[in-house]
Design an enzyme around this catalytic site. Sequence first.
Site, PDB file in Angstrom:
ATOM      1  N   CYS A   2       0.869  -1.169   0.000  1.00 31.27           N
ATOM      2  CA  CYS A   2       0.000   0.000   0.000  1.00 31.27           C
ATOM      3  C   CYS A   2       0.905   1.218   0.000  1.00 31.27           C
ATOM      4  CB  CYS A   2      -0.911  -0.002   1.227  1.00 31.27           C
ATOM      5  SG  CYS A   2      -1.969   1.473   1.334  1.00 31.27           S
ATOM      6  N   GLU A 111      -3.926   1.355  -5.894  1.00 34.99           N
ATOM      7  CA  GLU A 111      -3.000   0.286  -6.261  1.00 34.99           C
ATOM      8  C   GLU A 111      -2.836   0.311  -7.772  1.00 34.99           C
ATOM      9  OE1 GLU A 111      -0.285  -1.324  -5.776  1.00 34.99           O
ATOM     10  OE2 GLU A 111      -1.129  -1.984  -3.858  1.00 34.99           O
TER      11      GLU A 111
END
Length: 255
Positions: A2, A111
């Site tokens: 992340c 992402e």
Amino acid sequence: MCGRYALTATPKEISEFFDHLDIDDFPARYNIAPTQPILVVAASEKTRPGSNLPERRAFLARWGFIPGWVKDPKDFPLLINARSETAIGKASFRAAMRHRRILIPATGFYEWRRPPKETGVRPQAYWVRPKKGGVIAFAGLMETWSSADGSEVDTAAIMTTAANATIRHIHDRMPVVIQPEDFERWLDCKTQEPRHVEGLMRPAQEDFFEALPVSDLVNKVSNMGPELQKPVAVAVPEEKPPKDRKPDSSQMSLF
């Protein structure tokens, strides 16, 4: 992993999500990046009135974990994530897993799907948000790093786990999400040892998140507006024949 996330809920919404947490006012943040200050929540030494449960406190920490034994951060890699499968035994995170577990408020994360370089296809960014909207809480770890001159800085990392089926086609990792009913257990570092909270470090349920393709505006930290989360159409790459491909002699030609 992340590497970017957002926190666009109002302070009131965040306060209510964490059971009337006392927090200061702050603007919506659409593109939170490593090394920036982030909002984190930890258990306090004080107990709630009429209860044995600890109060929760909110404060800012640098996104980029620095273990206490590091002498010079310039010589140490930037740790923005901690793998849940190895954090308990890893030297960098072992003490924090035992004594300094935190929650990191968010409204979603970004992402990138990165095709093999030989395909020539550019990475595609996705905005991953809970289907029902609202605030969520990432599992996190913190450490207060002290420099030689006595100054201190609170640092933090987001814990990750294997991606569920919703995210796996984009990336093989995702943040660990702690559900509200498990907040007390995760934050309780006095009675809940790391082995007692291992079961909380799991992928989110398959229908918890939705992933929306967005533009590459999120790639630049200086872009910080709501347009970052506007869905876009994903371009389908045109297939090109191999350069050494020869004509099929079995086919008739008009020329």
